[in-house]
Design a protein around this motif. Structure first.
Motif, PDB file in Angstrom:
ATOM      1  N   UNK A 203      14.041   5.556   6.054  1.00 37.93           N
ATOM      2  CA  UNK A 203      12.632   5.613   5.673  1.00 37.93           C
ATOM      3  C   UNK A 203      11.696   5.461   6.868  1.00 37.93           C
ATOM      4  N   UNK A 204      12.247   5.400   8.073  1.00 42.40           N
ATOM      5  CA  UNK A 204      11.445   5.076   9.248  1.00 42.40           C
ATOM      6  C   UNK A 204      10.853   6.307   9.923  1.00 42.40           C
ATOM      7  N   UNK A 205       9.605   6.141  10.364  1.00 45.63           N
ATOM      8  CA  UNK A 205       8.953   7.128  11.232  1.00 45.63           C
ATOM      9  C   UNK A 205       9.192   6.770  12.691  1.00 45.63           C
ATOM     10  N   UNK A 206       9.303   5.465  12.975  1.00 49.52           N
ATOM     11  CA  UNK A 206       9.458   4.980  14.349  1.00 49.52           C
ATOM     12  C   UNK A 206      10.580   3.957  14.411  1.00 49.52           C
ATOM     13  N   UNK A 207      11.216   3.882  15.581  1.00 50.17           N
ATOM     14  CA  UNK A 207      12.322   2.956  15.815  1.00 50.17           C
ATOM     15  C   UNK A 207      11.985   2.107  17.033  1.00 50.17           C
ATOM     16  N   UNK A 208      11.974   0.777  16.830  1.00 49.77           N
ATOM     17  CA  UNK A 208      11.617  -0.128  17.922  1.00 49.77           C
ATOM     18  C   UNK A 208      12.865  -0.715  18.557  1.00 49.77           C
ATOM     19  N   UNK A 209      12.902  -0.696  19.886  1.00 51.26           N
ATOM     20  CA  UNK A 209      14.017  -1.230  20.661  1.00 51.26           C
ATOM     21  C   UNK A 209      13.566  -2.559  21.280  1.00 51.26           C
ATOM     22  N   UNK A 210      13.973  -3.709  20.738  1.00 55.57           N
ATOM     23  CA  UNK A 210      13.486  -5.007  21.231  1.00 55.57           C
ATOM     24  C   UNK A 210      14.243  -5.503  22.460  1.00 55.57           C
ATOM     25  N   UNK A 211      14.242  -4.703  23.510  1.00 51.18           N
ATOM     26  CA  UNK A 211      14.898  -5.051  24.769  1.00 51.18           C
ATOM     27  C   UNK A 211      13.878  -5.713  25.687  1.00 51.18           C
ATOM     28  N   UNK A 212      14.205  -6.890  26.221  1.00 47.88           N
ATOM     29  CA  UNK A 212      13.302  -7.609  27.116  1.00 47.88           C
ATOM     30  C   UNK A 212      13.555  -7.142  28.553  1.00 47.88           C
ATOM     31  N   UNK A 213      13.100  -5.926  28.830  1.00 49.92           N
ATOM     32  CA  UNK A 213      13.391  -5.290  30.119  1.00 49.92           C
ATOM     33  C   UNK A 213      12.780  -6.054  31.282  1.00 49.92           C
ATOM     34  N   UNK A 214      11.558  -6.560  31.081  1.00 52.18           N
ATOM     35  CA  UNK A 214      10.890  -7.282  32.158  1.00 52.18           C
ATOM     36  C   UNK A 214      11.586  -8.580  32.512  1.00 52.18           C
ATOM     37  N   UNK A 241      24.108   1.304  24.184  1.00 52.78           N
ATOM     38  CA  UNK A 241      24.100   0.891  22.778  1.00 52.78           C
ATOM     39  C   UNK A 241      23.198   1.804  21.951  1.00 52.78           C
ATOM     40  N   UNK A 242      21.997   2.048  22.429  1.00 55.40           N
ATOM     41  CA  UNK A 242      21.024   2.838  21.664  1.00 55.40           C
ATOM     42  C   UNK A 242      21.475   4.291  21.530  1.00 55.40           C
ATOM     43  N   UNK A 243      22.033   4.847  22.575  1.00 59.26           N
ATOM     44  CA  UNK A 243      22.439   6.259  22.519  1.00 59.26           C
ATOM     45  C   UNK A 243      23.596   6.500  21.564  1.00 59.26           C
ATOM     46  N   UNK A 244      24.266   5.439  21.155  1.00 56.89           N
ATOM     47  CA  UNK A 244      25.333   5.572  20.152  1.00 56.89           C
ATOM     48  C   UNK A 244      24.786   5.562  18.728  1.00 56.89           C
ATOM     49  N   UNK A 245      23.514   5.269  18.571  1.00 55.45           N
ATOM     50  CA  UNK A 245      22.926   5.200  17.234  1.00 55.45           C
ATOM     51  C   UNK A 245      22.585   6.598  16.720  1.00 55.45           C
ATOM     52  N   UNK A 246      22.924   6.917  15.488  1.00 55.43           N
ATOM     53  CA  UNK A 246      22.686   8.272  14.972  1.00 55.43           C
ATOM     54  C   UNK A 246      21.201   8.631  14.919  1.00 55.43           C
ATOM     55  N   UNK A 247      20.335   7.632  14.770  1.00 53.17           N
ATOM     56  CA  UNK A 247      18.904   7.928  14.663  1.00 53.17           C
ATOM     57  C   UNK A 247      18.295   8.242  16.026  1.00 53.17           C
ATOM     58  N   UNK A 248      18.921   7.755  17.079  1.00 54.78           N
ATOM     59  CA  UNK A 248      18.504   8.153  18.425  1.00 54.78           C
ATOM     60  C   UNK A 248      18.991   9.568  18.736  1.00 54.78           C
ATOM     61  N   UNK A 249      20.196   9.853  18.336  1.00 54.73           N
ATOM     62  CA  UNK A 249      20.781  11.173  18.600  1.00 54.73           C
ATOM     63  C   UNK A 249      20.059  12.276  17.833  1.00 54.73           C
ATOM     64  N   UNK A 250      19.451  11.931  16.710  1.00 53.44           N
ATOM     65  CA  UNK A 250      18.821  12.913  15.836  1.00 53.44           C
ATOM     66  C   UNK A 250      17.769  13.740  16.566  1.00 53.44           C
ATOM     67  N   UNK A 285      16.167   7.351  28.869  1.00 49.20           N
ATOM     68  CA  UNK A 285      14.818   6.790  28.740  1.00 49.20           C
ATOM     69  C   UNK A 285      13.738   7.863  28.688  1.00 49.20           C
ATOM     70  N   UNK A 286      14.097   9.094  28.932  1.00 51.68           N
ATOM     71  CA  UNK A 286      13.087  10.116  29.160  1.00 51.68           C
ATOM     72  C   UNK A 286      12.086  10.258  28.014  1.00 51.68           C
ATOM     73  N   UNK A 287      12.529  10.194  26.759  1.00 50.41           N
ATOM     74  CA  UNK A 287      11.652  10.464  25.623  1.00 50.41           C
ATOM     75  C   UNK A 287      11.187   9.214  24.884  1.00 50.41           C
TER      76      UNK A 287
END
Length: 516
Positions: A203-214, A241-250, A285-287
């Motif tokens: 049901x999601x329009x957006x997917x948030x990645x809660x990575x504390x990069x800083x 991890x994220x690239x293995x998720x089907x919603x990222x691959x979509x 990270x490009x998109x």
């Protein structure tokens, strides 16, 4: 209600069916004269009296038809047949007035009651090594001291003490000594409680990645012996991890976003020996849309968000009361400068501004931030901004600096010398007309002595200064990160503005022919 325009086939007018020809009426008879037709079908028509009677009857019918065909008076037409155009015209005017009234009485900083117009957000449950464990190991995040105090209170830091002498006493609990690099924690905590969060990724329009990069790269930035691999370690773990998720691959991450709690350049290392991480340059990270306190103005996926300041309102009334407080403040100084000189740099512009301000001590106040004089734990800078009509804002260690937002929170008008310090950074959060809230002075004219900062600022009338200050005050809600994890009651803060615009952006991506 206006009727939709339609083609002839969908016209609301009824389609009249032609009656079928009676069986006793042959088509060839329709071409005979009326007299011949009557003589053929009614033999008695040839009798004189009947003929006279029918003639008078037909004349009466003709007169009646002629009378009814005459146009009615305009009075009767208006009374019985109201004009469709007139009705539609008044409806259009009513809709126009409603639209104008709404735009005037519903500022962009006020939440609307509508439900998730631009979609919902799914928050990934990342491995804890990419967020929670970084906070838990706060003693290891920088080589000089512990960061645990700075990350306490859900990232807001220690409650500001001794500030009640500067701000209204009932607002002092809304002030914290907040670190400038904690947006990752603030946004993560808020988004977990967002009204448009969904537990169902379908049901999601957006997917948030809660990575504390800083936080992840911060602990390696100042260790001289840290390798490029160490600085990229957590980012590569997250991407794998994220690239293995089907919603990222979509759709290759186009509907994914994250917060990176430092400036963009800390994640743009080109060579192994250079500063920072190469996280943004990684293929995955490009998109991904990235919320940063300083963006690369030429990268569509970088979005500049306000630096966290010390003010974190608890409710709507905190914001309104603070706005009234800074609006009515008696400002003793025309302008001020708070900062430390960079004596190791050639043509140090900060040093030039500091000296200029000292030479104009009757109208300018200087706060020397050498060493740790202006670090969290002092109200000196806030008090200086509150007492000054304008605040000088050179670039920081990068093009932006937190001080710009500290200045505007205090209702002081920023004086900028680099357009990249604000105008190209925070488009979602600042007015579209830079001159409505700030002053821009060419730094080269200051350097060569052809422009006096004091004379430029003295040229502004009291009325213009009042209008500029009012514009700054109007936008204060967009600069703050509210304390409640559910946000304020009706006022939108920096987090709300950022999330709304991200969702709107992703919704636009779905439109046919969208170009970015």
């Amino acid at each position: 209600m206006l009727l939709p325009l339609s083609n002839a086939s969908s016209s609301p007018e009824p389609q009249i069916k032609k009656p079928k020809t009676p069986p006793d009426f042959q088509r060839k008879d329709s071409f005979k004269s009326p007299k011949a037709f009557l003589a053929a079908h009614y033999p008695s028509f040839n009798q004189p009296r009947i003929c006279l009677f029918l003639s008078v009857f037909f004349i009466q019918i003709l007169l009646l038809i002629a009378f009814r065909s005459l146009p009615l008076s305009s009075h009767h037409r208006r009374q019985h047949f109201p004009s469709p155009f007139s009705t539609r015209h008044h409806q259009h005017l009513n809709q126009t007035v409603t639209t104008i009234t709404t735009a005037t009485t519903a500022p962009s900083t006020v939440k609307e009651e509508s439900s998730c117009e631009f979609g919902k957000i799914f928050v990934y449950n990342l491995p804890s090594a990419l967020n929670k464990e970084l906070v838990s190991n706060c003693d290891e995040l920088n080589p000089w001291s512990s960061s645990c105090a700075a990350l306490s209170n859900d990232g807001f830091g220690p409650v500001a003490t001794g500030i009640s002498s500067v701000v209204p006493e009932n607002l002092s609990p809304a002030w914290y000594w907040t670190d400038q690099f904690v947006t990752e924690i603030l946004v993560h905590n808020r988004i977990l409680n967002h009204k448009c969060r969904t537990q169902d990724p379908n049901n999601a329009t957006a997917f948030y990645i809660p990575f504390y990069a800083g936080l992840a790269v911060g602990k390696s930035l100042f260790f001289k012996n840290s390798s490029a691999k160490e600085r990229d370690f957590h980012c590569e773990m997250m991407l794998k991890w994220v690239q293995d998720q089907p919603y990222f691959q979509r759709n290759e991450g186009w509907d994914h976003f994250m917060t990176m709690g430092r400036i963009s350049w800390d994640f743009r290392r080109s060579k192994d020996k250079d500063w920072g991480s190469s996280c943004i340059y990684k293929p995955g990270m490009r998109n991904i849309t990235r919320l940063l306190i300083e963006r690369n103005p030429w990268d569509y996926f970088d979005v500049g968000v306000p630096y966290p300041t010390g003010f974190h309102p608890r409710r709507d009334n905190d914001v309104v009361q603070w706005q009234d407080f800074v609006r009515n403040r008696n400002r003793k100084n025309l302008f001020c400068f708070a900062g430390a000189k960079r004596s190791k740099f050639n043509n140090d512009f900060r040093g030039l501004l500091s000296n200029h301000c000292r030479n104009e001590s009757d109208s300018c106040r200087v706060v020397d931030c050498a060493g740790s004089k202006c670090s969290n734990g002092t109200s000196l800078i806030l008090e200086t901004f509150l007492d000054s009509a304008f605040c000088l804002q050179p670039r920081g260690d990068s093009f932006t600096r937190r001080s710009i937002f500290d200045c505007m929170i205090a209702g002081s008008i920023p004086v900028l010398f680099w357009k990249r310090s604000a105008y190209y950074q925070y488009e979602w959060f600042l007015p579209g007309e830079p001159e409505s809230y700030s002053v821009f002075i060419d730094r080269n004219e200051v350097k060569n002595g052809t422009t006096s900062i004091r004379k430029v600022l003295e040229s502004y009338s009291e009325d213009r200064i009042r209008r500029m200050r009012e514009k700054v005050i109007e936008y204060i809600p967009k600069f703050v990160y509210a304390r409640p994890q559910g946000g304020l009651e009706t006022i939108k803060d920096a987090f709300d503005v950022a999330i709304d615009r991200v969702l709107r952006r992703f919704k636009e991506h779905e439109q046919p022919g969208y170009k970015w």
